[in-house]
Design a protein around this motif. Structure first.
Motif, mmCIF file in Angstrom:
data_model
loop_
_atom_site.group_PDB
_atom_site.id
_atom_site.type_symbol
_atom_site.label_atom_id
_atom_site.label_comp_id
_atom_site.label_asym_id
_atom_site.label_seq_id
_atom_site.Cartn_x
_atom_site.Cartn_y
_atom_site.Cartn_z
ATOM 1 N N SER A 259 0.861 -1.179 0.000
ATOM 2 C CA SER A 259 0.000 0.000 0.000
ATOM 3 C C SER A 259 0.897 1.228 0.000
ATOM 4 O O SER A 259 1.767 1.380 0.861
ATOM 5 C CB SER A 259 -0.906 0.018 1.233
ATOM 6 O OG SER A 259 -1.644 1.229 1.284
ATOM 7 N N ASN A 260 0.696 2.114 -0.968
ATOM 8 C CA ASN A 260 1.566 3.279 -1.103
ATOM 9 C C ASN A 260 1.316 4.358 -0.062
ATOM 10 O O ASN A 260 2.198 5.170 0.204
ATOM 11 C CB ASN A 260 1.421 3.883 -2.507
ATOM 12 C CG ASN A 260 2.061 3.024 -3.576
ATOM 13 O OD1 ASN A 260 3.049 2.339 -3.320
ATOM 14 N ND2 ASN A 260 1.500 3.044 -4.771
ATOM 15 N N ILE A 261 0.127 4.376 0.516
ATOM 16 C CA ILE A 261 -0.178 5.454 1.471
ATOM 17 C C ILE A 261 0.614 5.291 2.764
ATOM 18 O O ILE A 261 1.353 6.193 3.163
ATOM 19 C CB ILE A 261 -1.691 5.541 1.725
ATOM 20 C CG1 ILE A 261 -2.400 5.973 0.425
ATOM 21 C CG2 ILE A 261 -1.998 6.513 2.861
ATOM 22 C CD1 ILE A 261 -3.900 6.072 0.536
ATOM 23 N N ASN A 263 3.017 3.252 2.881
ATOM 24 C CA ASN A 263 4.287 2.748 2.337
ATOM 25 C C ASN A 263 4.736 1.492 3.088
ATOM 26 O O ASN A 263 5.887 1.373 3.530
ATOM 27 C CB ASN A 263 5.374 3.815 2.392
ATOM 28 C CG ASN A 263 6.474 3.571 1.365
ATOM 29 O OD1 ASN A 263 6.244 2.927 0.339
ATOM 30 N ND2 ASN A 263 7.662 4.075 1.642
ATOM 31 N N ASP A 311 -7.327 3.601 1.722
ATOM 32 C CA ASP A 311 -6.546 4.563 2.504
ATOM 33 C C ASP A 311 -5.398 3.921 3.277
ATOM 34 O O ASP A 311 -4.680 4.596 4.018
ATOM 35 C CB ASP A 311 -7.449 5.332 3.473
ATOM 36 C CG ASP A 311 -8.125 4.421 4.503
ATOM 37 O OD1 ASP A 311 -7.850 3.201 4.514
ATOM 38 O OD2 ASP A 311 -8.936 4.939 5.299
#
Length: 500
Positions: A259-261, A263, A311
């Motif tokens: 997940s990039n949010i 990281n 998110d």
């Protein structure tokens, strides 16, 4: 005539006498001595002793003793010579019928040699941060005697007690590869001329950047365990770059999802004979266990999959016939859905807008599969496909949420080993309810396309291609969805890809 000869002999005899009336006969004495090391006074054997001006020569014995007997009484220069030592000279006067003793103290040939200068560390700068995981160490050093110098680098770090030494270097630079991301390193250089004591530089430090910034995650099987790696890939020359091992080889870890949010990378790992979800940083650090009382469980752990929320605050995962969500700190466990017929949930994916969830259900053997789309309240919004005899898998929403990617064995083959014969990738369009066979081009007969994922820009698919014999090499492969279709092998002997 006899009288003349006699007078001549007498004349010659008196002519040979000196002015003081003495007769000019050669007189003799003795010279003896010993040769020792200057430090420690250890006797030196086989030292060449030469007298000047006569150039008489002898060699010392095992006790360092030498002697010249019955040599002309006069002044001499005594020279001691031995390989590895400085020549030593002493004056001596040999008296008539006397014995003079000369002790010679020899120094090793390097006794006057000076030590190298203290090495100066040049690069990287002390305290440098955010470096790549390949660092060139550079230093300067000099020697007043211009001796050949060799170097040893000593390296320590802030994550374990290991001390690494790189020895016998002759160049004044060294490239340190495969540094740990996020780690701080401490280094110094030791120089030696192999004569004097080693000279050590000051200590410097540098820190590797925390994030490898690799786009791809995948799994390799090593010694019976699944191990998670990340890499980059150069499309221009088809070269794998910056491969980083994220999990230990002695632990079974699989199904990485990033997940990039936050990281973070979530993945599955066996703990106390159960499969649990863990998270880690993109460099493999800061490992945290998410699930506890309700593990991941179902038909086949290698087929199980989970999903991040949009998110990055929650993770969605299956437990037999139930679907749960949990906060990434392990709190907030909540049951989202339970199948009505008792079928098992094996895979799930959460749309990027957070409004819908795709699940794959199957029986206890993995067959009689369906793909459903449900709301967060558990209402069924769409039945994508149902009653499939063969294997299904690889659920992945497009970024817009208008399409769903999955794989299906169109041969409808069933086996207790869950072997698949002709698995293809399909894209379901929610708008017009159509299916597109994304494997129709380039897929070789007798192979399977497994675990497909959309690329971040949805222009490509990443998946595993392998022979349907179930034992051949598995390769993570990429293909484009438009234009001239071309498959590219990214990572060999690899499975379970993720591309974020």
């Amino acid at each position: 005539m006899k009288k003349v000869i006699r007078i001549l002999l007498i004349t010659l005899f008196f002519t040979s006498c000196g002015e003081d009336g003495s007769i000019g006969l050669i007189e003799y004495g003795n010279l003896t001595g010993k040769v020792v090391k200057k430090e420690g006074f250890v006797p030196l054997e086989n030292v060449k002793i030469t007298l000047s001006p006569t150039n008489n020569t002898v060699f010392t014995d095992a006790e360092g003793i030498y002697s010249f007997e019955e040599i002309e009484a006069q002044e001499y220069a005594v020279q001691a010579t031995k390989e590895g030592y400085l020549d030593e000279f002493e004056g001596a006067t040999v008296s008539v019928n006397g014995t003079v003793n000369v002790v010679l103290e020899m120094e090793i040939s390097t006794a006057l040699n000076k030590a190298p200068a203290k090495p100066e560390l040049i690069a990287p700068e002390d305290g440098a941060v955010d470096l790549l995981n390949e660092v060139e160490l550079i230093w300067e050093a000099s020697d007043p005697d211009e001796d050949v110098l060799t170097y040893t680098i000593e390296i320590r770090n802030d994550f374990n007690n290991d001390v690494t030494k790189i020895t016998d270097l002759v160049d004044k630079s060294y490239t340190l590869s495969d540094c740990k991301y996020g780690a701080k390193y401490f280094w110094s250089v030791e120089v030696t001329d192999n004569i004097n004591a080693e000279v050590i530089s000051s200590l410097r430090s540098f820190t590797i950047k925390a994030d490898p910034e690799n786009r791809y995650l995948y799994v390799k099987n090593e010694g019976g365990n699944n191990v998670i790696y990340s890499s980059s890939f150069s499309d221009s020359d088809n070269v794998v770059l910056n491969t980083v091992q994220l999990t230990a080889s002695n632990l079974n870890s699989w199904r990485p999802r990033r997940s990039n949010i936050p990281n973070l990378v979530a993945f599955l790992r066996i703990d106390n004979n159960e499969a649990h979800i863990y998270t880690m940083k993109t460099n493999g650090d800061d490992l945290k266990k998410v699930t506890s009382s309700v593990p991941v469980a179902g038909f086949n752990l290698n087929e199980m999959d989970f999903s991040w929320s949009a998110d990055g605050s929650k993770i969605l995962y299956p437990y037999f016939d139930k679907l749960y969500s949990i906060n990434i700190d392990g709190s907030g466990l909540q049951r989202i859905y339970q199948t009505l017929d008792g079928s098992l949930i094996t895979e799930c994916d959460w749309s990027s807008d957070g409004s819908k969830i795709a699940i794959k259900t199957n029986n206890e053997t993995g067959y009689n599969s369906s793909i459903l789309v449900i709301s967060l309240s558990g209402s069924v919004l769409d039945v994508v496909i149902t009653g499939v005899k063969g294997a299904l898998g690889g659920l992945n929403f497009s970024a817009s949420g208008n399409k769903l990617l999955f794989s299906r064995d169109v041969s409808d083959f069933q086996a207790t080993s869950y072997r698949q014969l002709d698995t293809r990738m399909f894209i379901y369009n929610f708008t017009d309810k159509t299916f597109f066979d994304a494997s129709i081009n380039e897929k070789q007969s007798g192979t399977n396309d497994l675990d497909p994922r959309f690329s971040p820009n949805e222009a490509y698919l990443i998946f595993v291609n392998t022979s349907n014999d179930g034992i051949s090499e598995k390769n993570v492969t990429k293909t484009n969805l438009s234009g001239s279709i071309k498959r590219v092998n990214l990572f060999t002997n690899a499975t379970m890809p993720d591309w974020e």
